[in-house]
Design an enzyme around this catalytic site. Structure first.
Site, PDB file in Angstrom:
ATOM      1  N   ARG A 281     -12.486 -10.773  -1.723  1.00 46.82           N
ATOM      2  CA  ARG A 281     -13.642 -10.771  -0.824  1.00 46.82           C
ATOM      3  C   ARG A 281     -14.584  -9.595  -1.068  1.00 46.82           C
ATOM      4  O   ARG A 281     -15.729  -9.612  -0.699  1.00 46.82           O
ATOM      5  CB  ARG A 281     -13.145 -10.704   0.613  1.00 46.82           C
ATOM      6  CG  ARG A 281     -13.114 -12.065   1.257  1.00 46.82           C
ATOM      7  CD  ARG A 281     -12.956 -11.966   2.707  1.00 46.82           C
ATOM      8  NE  ARG A 281     -12.028 -10.902   3.060  1.00 46.82           N
ATOM      9  CZ  ARG A 281     -11.295 -10.891   4.154  1.00 46.82           C
ATOM     10  NH1 ARG A 281     -11.379 -11.872   4.991  1.00 46.82           N
ATOM     11  NH2 ARG A 281     -10.492  -9.894   4.440  1.00 46.82           N
TER      12      ARG A 281
ATOM     13  N   LYS B  69       6.431 -16.192  -0.464  1.00 46.26           N
ATOM     14  CA  LYS B  69       7.094 -16.424   0.809  1.00 46.26           C
ATOM     15  C   LYS B  69       6.325 -15.695   1.915  1.00 46.26           C
ATOM     16  O   LYS B  69       5.575 -14.779   1.578  1.00 46.26           O
ATOM     17  CB  LYS B  69       8.552 -15.945   0.747  1.00 46.26           C
ATOM     18  CG  LYS B  69       8.682 -14.444   0.432  1.00 46.26           C
ATOM     19  CD  LYS B  69       9.696 -13.761   1.254  1.00 46.26           C
ATOM     20  CE  LYS B  69       9.180 -13.277   2.563  1.00 46.26           C
ATOM     21  NZ  LYS B  69       8.802 -11.860   2.601  1.00 46.26           N
TER      22      LYS B  69
ATOM     23  N   HIS C 134      11.055 -12.946  -4.638  1.00 50.33           N
ATOM     24  CA  HIS C 134      11.167 -11.973  -5.722  1.00 50.33           C
ATOM     25  C   HIS C 134      12.582 -11.420  -5.878  1.00 50.33           C
ATOM     26  O   HIS C 134      12.909 -10.850  -6.899  1.00 50.33           O
ATOM     27  CB  HIS C 134      10.120 -10.858  -5.581  1.00 50.33           C
ATOM     28  CG  HIS C 134      10.434  -9.830  -4.539  1.00 50.33           C
ATOM     29  ND1 HIS C 134      10.199 -10.025  -3.209  1.00 50.33           N
ATOM     30  CD2 HIS C 134      10.949  -8.586  -4.632  1.00 50.33           C
ATOM     31  CE1 HIS C 134      10.567  -8.949  -2.544  1.00 50.33           C
ATOM     32  NE2 HIS C 134      11.018  -8.051  -3.380  1.00 50.33           N
TER      33      HIS C 134
ATOM     34  N   LYS D 132      15.366 -10.014  -9.525  1.00 47.31           N
ATOM     35  CA  LYS D 132      16.048  -8.721  -9.697  1.00 47.31           C
ATOM     36  C   LYS D 132      17.240  -8.901 -10.635  1.00 47.31           C
ATOM     37  O   LYS D 132      17.979  -9.876 -10.521  1.00 47.31           O
ATOM     38  CB  LYS D 132      16.513  -8.180  -8.333  1.00 47.31           C
ATOM     39  CG  LYS D 132      15.318  -7.835  -7.444  1.00 47.31           C
ATOM     40  CD  LYS D 132      15.746  -7.134  -6.193  1.00 47.31           C
ATOM     41  CE  LYS D 132      14.596  -6.988  -5.207  1.00 47.31           C
ATOM     42  NZ  LYS D 132      13.876  -5.732  -5.276  1.00 47.31           N
TER      43      LYS D 132
ATOM     44  N   GLU E 178      16.214  -1.032   4.662  1.00 49.67           N
ATOM     45  CA  GLU E 178      15.012  -0.325   4.186  1.00 49.67           C
ATOM     46  C   GLU E 178      14.799   0.894   5.070  1.00 49.67           C
ATOM     47  O   GLU E 178      14.987   0.816   6.292  1.00 49.67           O
ATOM     48  CB  GLU E 178      13.791  -1.223   4.303  1.00 49.67           C
ATOM     49  CG  GLU E 178      13.837  -2.439   3.413  1.00 49.67           C
ATOM     50  CD  GLU E 178      12.553  -3.241   3.505  1.00 49.67           C
ATOM     51  OE1 GLU E 178      11.675  -3.045   2.665  1.00 49.67           O
ATOM     52  OE2 GLU E 178      12.416  -4.033   4.451  1.00 49.67           O
TER      53      GLU E 178
ATOM     54  N   ASP F  52      10.952 -12.766   7.765  1.00 45.81           N
ATOM     55  CA  ASP F  52      10.470 -11.961   6.643  1.00 45.81           C
ATOM     56  C   ASP F  52      11.547 -11.779   5.571  1.00 45.81           C
ATOM     57  O   ASP F  52      11.234 -11.754   4.379  1.00 45.81           O
ATOM     58  CB  ASP F  52      10.026 -10.579   7.177  1.00 45.81           C
ATOM     59  CG  ASP F  52       9.412  -9.712   6.090  1.00 45.81           C
ATOM     60  OD1 ASP F  52       8.536 -10.223   5.362  1.00 45.81           O
ATOM     61  OD2 ASP F  52       9.790  -8.531   5.975  1.00 45.81           O
TER      62      ASP F  52
ATOM     63  N   HIS G  62      15.208 -13.929   1.345  1.00 46.50           N
ATOM     64  CA  HIS G  62      15.924 -13.066   0.399  1.00 46.50           C
ATOM     65  C   HIS G  62      17.437 -13.072   0.643  1.00 46.50           C
ATOM     66  O   HIS G  62      18.226 -13.250  -0.277  1.00 46.50           O
ATOM     67  CB  HIS G  62      15.427 -11.612   0.501  1.00 46.50           C
ATOM     68  CG  HIS G  62      13.957 -11.442   0.270  1.00 46.50           C
ATOM     69  ND1 HIS G  62      13.252 -12.229  -0.602  1.00 46.50           N
ATOM     70  CD2 HIS G  62      13.057 -10.570   0.781  1.00 46.50           C
ATOM     71  CE1 HIS G  62      11.976 -11.846  -0.613  1.00 46.50           C
ATOM     72  NE2 HIS G  62      11.834 -10.847   0.230  1.00 46.50           N
TER      73      HIS G  62
ATOM     74  N   LYS H 121      14.425  -2.612   9.104  1.00 45.67           N
ATOM     75  CA  LYS H 121      13.461  -1.573   8.725  1.00 45.67           C
ATOM     76  C   LYS H 121      13.880  -0.282   9.418  1.00 45.67           C
ATOM     77  O   LYS H 121      14.555  -0.312  10.452  1.00 45.67           O
ATOM     78  CB  LYS H 121      12.063  -1.941   9.214  1.00 45.67           C
ATOM     79  CG  LYS H 121      11.558  -3.274   8.677  1.00 45.67           C
ATOM     80  CD  LYS H 121      10.659  -3.084   7.501  1.00 45.67           C
ATOM     81  CE  LYS H 121      10.086  -4.384   7.002  1.00 45.67           C
ATOM     82  NZ  LYS H 121       9.841  -4.365   5.560  1.00 45.67           N
TER      83      LYS H 121
END
Ligand code: BG6
Length: 493
Positions: free
Chosen positions: A51, A152, A182, A186, A220, A239, A244, A344
């Site tokens: 954009r 995703k 992803h 790995k 994480e 998420d 995953h 998280k």
């Protein structure tokens, strides 16, 4: 790992969302590394669709600046890479932008406009506008030729995933659709297949007779990193866990496929998902636990709680942590709990799969009860360390007949072998047309089916969520999921 039918390499690669985080953090560095490795086809042209107000020249300078900063890129390879780009300014929901795109794709220097990769590095809400507009401009034709890459999360629940899929299939065949997770790119994740199916030593142990339980952790230390507009609606279940962690579970749980090709492998993964015991409404609490981080100490830093992050809704009950227990009701795994957790702002970033083995039938070597003997473990660390090891007992040197735990290390990367980024592997697969490491729709659908009862139940409980202090290992209450009294989370590799 190639599909039997090897497709033509693309001559154009369009990145929707080229000015976004995913493109600058992951896609550009990975594509550049493929350039360095000489893997990008001669004449492959990139079109950055965004954009912001750039033109071709300033966008190329921007690409160079990003790559110099992120991966120390320089020299003629960087020039060659940047010169592959055109920039197209446009709004995703503006049909005219796609007419302009078609004109760029058909520029004389590129010859005929054929075989394009469309990469949707954009918010899921924008997927359908892009898909419809591509078709409106005739860019989905001829059917069967182009590839479309979808990040995703694929939908927000089973119904929306089915609708999105119907829309995609209106214009594209399944073999044209590359659904990215992803984690499958790995190396340790791929190595799991080699570890399991190339070693006679491992396979006989990999079942209910020897495995007590399985733990899959993706922790994480970061918070939601300015992504509240997406994350506050998604939460940790959508998420991370639905995609995953579920993918990791299928790779641990699957039977050996008849061949290492896309459909054969995916068929086995789908069988695992189909065998997961459905969670009834009444048993959601016994199978899943959610929580949200509050302020705390992350390393040396004092960090804010989730509710104080920019953009998070007032009194949001979105989960930033989920722990869940699943059973795979099949011949191999019946009765073995699979514990999955992700969060998280946990103590550190760590992704690992750990399988705890059962105790031997008799404890001969210590005057301690059998239950307190350290069990054997098989541990696969995905990141930050890439390693695999078995923990077994050996005699402690000395006069007493005591044992200690030693590690049989099967780590596979030497100091001079550079780690690959997952996106490097997956983008090359897109270019080469290999779908082995991508997600087929029935996988997505079954994974939604597994988590759907949890989502629906939580959607009704909107007035309360447990909390945990940032910088720790998450809420202790999550331990209520454990079947065994001697079970605890493994927090170290
Ligand atoms: C993404 C999630 O898919 O994976 C992020 O949207 C998460 O929230 C990320 O941080 C983790 O990926 P990795 O490769 O850093 O473990």
């Amino acid at each position: 790992m190639f599909d039997q039918e090897i497709p033509l390499p693309p001559c154009n690669f369009v990145i929707f969302g080229a000015t976004g985080n995913l493109a600058s953090n992951k896609l550009l560095p990975a594509l550049y590394r493929l350039e360095l490795a000489g893997k990008l086809p001669e004449g492959l042209n990139f079109v950055a669709f965004g954009r912001r107000e750039w033109d071709d020249a300033s966008w190329r300078d921007n690409v160079k600046a990003i790559l110099t900063k992120k991966v120390n890129a320089e020299g003629p390879t960087l020039d060659r890479f940047a010169s592959r780009f055109d920039y197209l300014r446009g709004e995703l929901n503006d049909p005219q932008a796609y007419v302009d795109l078609k004109a760029v794709l058909c520029k004389p220097k590129l010859g005929v406009c054929s075989n394009v990769v469309f990469y949707l590095a954009i918010k899921p809400n924008d997927f359908s506008a892009v898909i419809k507009n591509l078709d409106g401009a005739g860019l989905s034709k001829p059917r069967g030729l182009h590839r479309i890459v979808v990040e995703k999360p694929f939908g927000v629940d089973i119904e929306s995933a089915q609708m999105l899929n119907q829309l995609l299939h209106r214009y594209f065949d399944e073999k044209q659709v590359f659904r990215i997770d992803h984690y499958l790119g790995k190396e340790t994740v791929q190595n799991l297949l080699v570890f399991r199916f190339a070693n006679t030593l491992i396979e006989p142990l990999w079942n209910r007779n020897y495995i007590d339980h399985v733990q899959i952790t993706v922790a994480e230390d970061v918070g939601i990193e300015m992504r509240a507009d997406y994350y506050d609606k998604a939460g940790a279940l959508r998420d991370m866990l639905q995609n995953h962690l579920m993918q990791l579970l299928t790779l641990v749980g699957m039977e050996p496929p008849p061949a290492l090709e896309a459909d054969a492998l995916i068929d086995e993964k789908v069988k695992v998902l189909r065998s997961i015991r459905p969670i009834s409404k009444r048993s959601v609490h016994a199978h899943a636990f959610r929580a949200q981080y509050k302020a705390g100490q992350s390393g040396a830093e004092q960090v804010a709680g989730y509710q104080d992050e920019a953009g998070v809704e007032l009194e949001s009950v979105t989960e930033t942590y989920i722990a869940a227990k699943f059973y795979i009701d099949n011949w191999r795994w019946r009765g073995v709990p699979f514990y999955l957790r992700t969060g998280k702002r946990l103590k550190k970033s760590l992704s690992m799969i750990a399988l705890r083995l059962r105790h031997p039938p008799q404890q001969l070597f210590r005057e301690t009860p059998l239950e307190t003997l350290e069990p054997n473990w098989i541990v696969l660390s995905i990141q930050p360390e890439e390693s695999m090891h078995l923990e077994i007992h050996a005699k402690q040197p000395g006069l007493d007949m005591d044992t200690r735990v030693v590690r049989l290390n099967a780590s596979f990367r030497t100091a001079d072998e550079n780690p690959l980024d997952a996106y490097e592997t997956l983008l090359l697969d897109v270019i080469e047309g290999d779908r082995t490491l991508f997600i087929r729709f029935d996988e997505v659908e079954w994974a939604w089916r597994v988590v759907d009862p949890i989502l629906k139940y939580w959607a009704q409980e909107r007035d309360f969520i447990h909390t945990y202090a940032a910088g720790g290992w998450g809420p202790l209450e999550a331990n209520r999921l454990f079947d065994g009294e001697d079970t605890e989370w493994r927090n170290e590799v």
